[in-house]
Design an enzyme around this catalytic site. Structure first.
Site, PDB file in Angstrom:
ATOM      1  N   GLY A   1      45.420  40.388  19.829  1.00  0.00           N
ATOM      2  CA  GLY A   1      44.564  40.134  21.037  1.00  0.00           C
ATOM      3  C   GLY A   1      44.345  38.539  21.322  1.00  0.00           C
TER       4      GLY A   1
ATOM      5  CG  HIS B   1      49.439  36.094  24.132  1.00  0.00           C
ATOM      6  ND1 HIS B   1      48.055  35.298  24.121  1.00  0.00           N
ATOM      7  CD2 HIS B   1      49.193  37.336  24.571  1.00  0.00           C
ATOM      8  CE1 HIS B   1      47.192  36.332  24.581  1.00  0.00           C
ATOM      9  NE2 HIS B   1      47.613  37.587  24.623  1.00  0.00           N
ATOM     10  CB  CYS B   2      50.374  38.664  18.914  1.00  0.00           C
ATOM     11  SG  CYS B   2      50.643  39.898  18.335  1.00  0.00           S
ATOM     12  N   PRO B   3      49.568  40.445  21.854  1.00  0.00           N
ATOM     13  CG  PRO B   3      51.007  42.271  23.155  1.00  0.00           C
ATOM     14  CD  PRO B   3      50.840  40.732  22.419  1.00  0.00           C
TER      15      PRO B   3
END
Length: 271
Positions: free
Chosen positions: A170, A165-167
């Site tokens: 997003g 999951h890459c912030p």
């Protein structure tokens, strides 16, 4: 007459939907806006203050190349951020009940517990092309997820070929949007190097062409130094990330698998 609801309107995960369910992002997208702001802000300074000078004194091709790279970087970013990463639908109703009936949970009638205890991890084995494959059960989605899939605790979904999951984008990175994520980080690394090189060239042309000191050149064009500094400190992390994912692609691994195997090795070493 009861209103019919689309699937995305009853979606149980933690995602936000736009354009009648055609676009989706993670619920927490604050860091994603920072990513967009950094790219647009730095590019805006470059196009406004560096490109006019470089067009006249170096080549008119420079802003054309920069513009094409800028569009490609943003398009890759938004495609990564706004598309389904490979979410596996949850089992609902009769399907979930049927799957639950297939699972044998060991019970002890002689042991009375004061509070419910979560049963041990559930799994089943299937044979595909003569190979035995172990499928893990997801308690949240109530499915046996396929190999290389994993449950994202942030989005609360099982994602096929889950990478991470890459912030910064997003969204989760999985089977369906990994190629866009990879093209984004590679193109962004090249774009940062290109803008940094052009900014340095701008300062050098002022210094040599106008016979000024570097300090005077910076005073004449302070935004050029700002662009160069932002690109210099940004390119290292992006370039390292691009190299890391290139190695993962060559070894046919995901980030989740690489990290999991690393920690498994550490735990086995300690034992």
């Amino acid at each position: 007459m009861a209103k019919k609801h689309r699937k995305w309107e009853k979606f149980p995960g933690r995602n936000k939907f736009y354009c009648n369910g055609r676009l989706m992002t993670a619920k927490q997208t604050g860091v994603f806006y920072i990513t967009v702001l950094l790219i647009v802000f730095t590019s805006g300074l470059f196009f406004a203050f560096d490109c006019p000078y470089l067009t006249v004194h170096l080549s008119p091709v420079i802003p054309v190349i920069a513009g094409a790279m800028f569009i490609f970087v943003l398009s890759s970013l938004f495609r990564t951020s706004c598309m389904d990463p490979g979410i596996i639908p949850r089992a609902m109703g009769d399907e979930a009940a049927f799957i639950e009936r297939q699972i044998e949970v060991p019970n002890s009638s002689n042991c009375q517990l004061s509070a419910p205890v979560r049963p041990p991890p559930r799994a089943k084995e299937i044979v595909v092309c003569g190979q035995v494959i172990k499928l893990k059960y997801c308690y949240t989605c109530r499915i046996f997820r396929p190999p290389r899939a994993s449950h994202c605790s942030i989005c609360d979904n099982c994602v096929d070929r889950f990478d991470h999951h890459c912030p910064w984008v997003g969204n989760c990175v999985g089977k369906r949007n990994y190629r866009f994520f990879y093209s984004f980080i590679v193109s962004l690394a090249v774009y940062c190097i290109y803008i940094f090189s052009c900014s340095v060239a701008h300062l050098m042309l002022i210094t040599i062409g106008e016979s000024k000191d570097l300090i005077d050149a910076i005073r004449d064009s302070p935004t050029t130094l700002t662009v160069a500094v932002i690109c210099f400190f940004s390119v290292w992390s992006v370039l390292c990330l691009a190299c890391y994912h290139t190695c993962l692609i060559m070894s046919s691994q995901t980030t989740n698998e690489d990290v999991s195997s690393y920690f498994s090795h550490i735990l086995s070493f300690k034992r």
